[in-house]
Design an enzyme around this catalytic site. Structure first.
Site, PDB file in Angstrom:
ATOM      1  N   HIS A   1     -29.721 -21.268  44.129  1.00 46.39           N
ATOM      2  CA  HIS A   1     -30.080 -19.844  44.616  1.00 46.39           C
ATOM      3  C   HIS A   1     -30.983 -19.375  43.637  1.00 46.39           C
ATOM      4  CE1 HIS A   1     -29.586 -15.592  45.349  1.00 46.39           C
ATOM      5  NE2 HIS A   1     -28.629 -15.663  46.130  1.00 46.39           N
TER       6      HIS A   1
ATOM      7  N   ARG B   1     -33.473  -8.353  47.043  1.00 46.63           N
ATOM      8  CA  ARG B   1     -34.652  -8.526  47.777  1.00 46.63           C
ATOM      9  C   ARG B   1     -34.639  -7.763  49.164  1.00 46.63           C
ATOM     10  NH1 ARG B   1     -34.795 -14.318  47.769  1.00 46.63           N
ATOM     11  NH2 ARG B   1     -32.901 -14.162  46.607  1.00 46.63           N
TER      12      ARG B   1
END
Ligand code: FAD
Length: 598
Positions: free
Chosen positions: A235, A255
């Site tokens: 990740h 994000r």
């Protein structure tokens, strides 16, 4: 031998989302069902899931539908996914979410009262059903309540160390109670593996102590194959500081909700890393990327929301080029982009996580983040419709199963995967058990052998302590089979793994069987070693770069490899072998989806 014994139709190993959903399905199909889990009920990885469940419900975007979700999932996995799994997953995920709601899950809502759906990397439309950034908690709470209310038996803090089989297939499982150290055996014609992943093979990981690859290793030992093991997802955003919390996940929702990645010069570097494969659907300028948050129809997505493998590699390159943050990551900035109240409301867990663990106020300053081992795409090779593994009576669902995500998983697709295939596995396991009812028995010799193997670390004296072996394995995988790989490094890793295996065979544990974590780790280590070997062997064999597998010595994707799967098996002498297999062929009517507009 004298120890606790039970008889069921279906034994589910693992009480995360996959295990609980399988247990509910098996019970509803009339099977006497038990769930066994290493930790307390409700403590599985599923509970840690933050962002949401991907399902093309069309609440945020009426244009969304299973075909677009299918397409995104296959493209995210660089077309190596088993097409049939990706199809079933995309078609059935919306029903699985609605069903959770019927069972009492309280999702965040849109202004007109529908289940709210958020944006995530690689998904064309906002499609993650969520509960703030605590979706996994709500999912597990709902499934757990239902499992208990239905009367499924639960064996908590109980570790399965062996699957038991005869010539016809599965006969049951063997394990021990973590608290007392006493042994327990389950006779059952069907066993569903739902044990999650392998993160603890790596030094920096978002995974907890439970992720030691037990299910992968148990399946291999019982004769099943493991597919796609070279694909490990790093990740892009884990915490990097302070050292004690390194690897803890920073959700992609940061994000999705407007956060951007910057290097030490303050540049939004992701614009420099847009691959041709995703160029058509990715914004070229900061202005266009920023407009997308308010007007998704007329603008393309920010490059920060490219699939995880792309973002993790970009961060890795920035840090290597000397443009990283002070503690070896990059900056993730939502503070300068969204009001403090918005950040606290949308990302409450992230706010508290940084405040409490790093003394950083994410509404006022940027976070420091870097890649962390998060998820394994590889797992038990299963039949897509039934989740049946190669051994009769053995089923696998959730992260322990392979094929669904190809070379890279999209965020949100795990929670939906485990609901869709957990249900299918439970139903198929019950059906198999009905046919084999009364025909299985536990062999005394196999039980004695399993008990002897479990006690072996107590029999040896003066050996090494299991913690140092685990640390050396984690360092090896981190250094030599991490995000960027080369043949000489992986060969070195395999040599080290062989040496570690000898050390494991000689290690000893002190004390007695009552709650003895050193002994527990000694029993987990052979699982960790075998999955690490599978990852390294498959990664060495695949001479190309694709998704979660990047070879410095073979940097391009190779079309021939795009038609090939690697399957690890266990030979008669116990050695791990890797075989090439043609990728299952997608039918033409599904292939048409890729001609449709993005
Ligand atoms: P788990 O939930 O991990 O359950 C495994 C179970 O197996 C546990 O009960 C464990 O005790 C048991 N077990 C293991 N070995 C044994 C053994 N030998 N004997 C007995 N029991 C055993 N995915 C998404 O789709 N959306 C997200 O927003 C998201 N966020 C995430 C955030 C974090 C921090 C992490 C770590 C993962 C996230 N993921 C997300 C991934 C997702 O949560 C996991 O892939 C998924 O929950 C795995 O579910 P599972 O049921 O397969 O395994």
């Amino acid at each position: 031998m004298d120890f606790e014994r039970h008889a069921y139709d279906v034994v589910v190993v693992g009480a995360g989302g996959a295990g609980l959903r399988a247990a509910i399905a098996a019970h509803e199909a009339g099977a006497r069902t038990a769930v066994v889990c290493k930790s307390l009920l409700g403590k599985a990885h599923t509970v840690m899931a933050e962002g949401g469940i991907a399902a093309a419900m069309g609440n945020a975007w009426p244009e969304d539908g299973w075909r677009v979700h299918f397409r995104d999932t296959m493209r995210g996995g660089k077309m190596l996914n088993h097409w049939r799994m990706a199809q079933l997953h995309a078609q059935e995920a919306p029903d699985r979410v609605r069903e959770l709601e019927d069972w009492g899950a309280l999702f965040d809502r849109t202004p007109d009262g529908l289940i709210s759906q958020r944006d995530f990397g690689g998904h064309r439309f906002a499609r993650l059903a969520h509960v703030g950034d605590r979706t996994g908690l709500e999912l597990i709470r709902t499934l757990q309540q239902r499992t208990v209310a239905l009367g499924v038996d639960v064996f908590m803090e109980c570790t399965v160390t062996r699957l038991l089989t005869d010539d016809e297939g599965v006969t049951g499982a063997f394990g021990y109670w973590r608290e007392s150290g006493r042994f327990v055996a389950w006779e059952a014609p069907s066993v569903v593996l739902a044990t999650g992943g392998i993160g603890k093979a790596y030094k920096v990981t978002s995974n907890s102590w439970e992720y030691t690859g037990d299910g992968h290793s148990l399946a291999l030992q019982a004769g099943a194959g493991l597919v796609n093991m070279e694909f490990v997802q790093f990740h892009p955003t884990g915490m990097v500081w302070p050292p004690s919390v390194r690897g803890i996940l920073v959700t992609e929702s940061v994000r999705g909700d407007g956060g951007v990645l910057r290097n030490s010069a303050g540049n939004r570097f992701m614009f420099d890393y847009i691959p041709d494969y995703f160029r058509k659907e990715t914004a070229e300028t900061e202005d266009e990327a920023d407009r997308w948050y308010d007007d998704k129809k007329n603008n393309r997505r920010p490059p920060e929301l490219l699939p995880r493998d792309e973002v993790a590699r970009a961060i890795n390159s920035e840090v290597k080029a000397g443009r990283g943050s002070p503690h070896g990551g990059v900056f993730l900035d939502i503070a300068s982009r969204r009001p403090a109240e918005y950040v606290r409301r949308r990302l409450p867990s992230m706010y508290h996580q940084f405040k409490e663990l790093a003394d950083v106020d994410i509404t006022a300053e940027a976070m420091e983040v870097g890649p962390t081992c998060h998820y394994v795409m590889g797992g038990v090779e299963v039949d897509p419709d039934t989740a049946a593994a190669g051994v009769p009576g053995l089923f696998a669902a959730g992260e322990v199963a392979g094929g669904m995500h190809g070379s890279n998983r999209l965020g949100g697709n795990s929670l939906s995967d485990l609901l869709v295939f957990g249900r299918r596995a439970g139903a198929a396991a019950a059906e198999h058990a009905a046919k084999r009812s009364g025909l299985v028995a536990l062999a005394e010799e196999a039980l004695t052998d399993a008990a002897r193997a479990a006690l072996a670390p107590f029999e040896r004296e003066g050996g090494e302590n299991p913690y140092t072996v685990q640390q050396d394995l984690q360092q090896t995988m981190h250094d030599l089979v991490g995000i960027i790989r080369t043949a000489p490094e992986m060969e070195q890793a395999l040599t080290r793994i062989a040496a570690l295996r000898e050390r494991v065979a000689a290690l000893s544990v002190e004390g007695h069987r009552q709650y003895n974590p050193g002994w527990h780790l000694a029993l987990d280590l052979p699982h960790l070693l075998v999955v690490s070997e599978c990852i390294a062997r498959a990664a060495l064999e695949r001479e190309e770069s694709r998704g979660g597998h990047t070879r410095d010595d073979f940097p391009a994707a190779d079309p021939e490899w795009g038609r090939t799967n690697l399957v690890c098996s266990r030979a008669a002498d116990g050695a791990v072998t890797v075989a090439r297999r043609p990728l299952p062929q997608m039918p033409p009517e599904l292939a048409e989806v890729f001609e449709e507009a993005p």
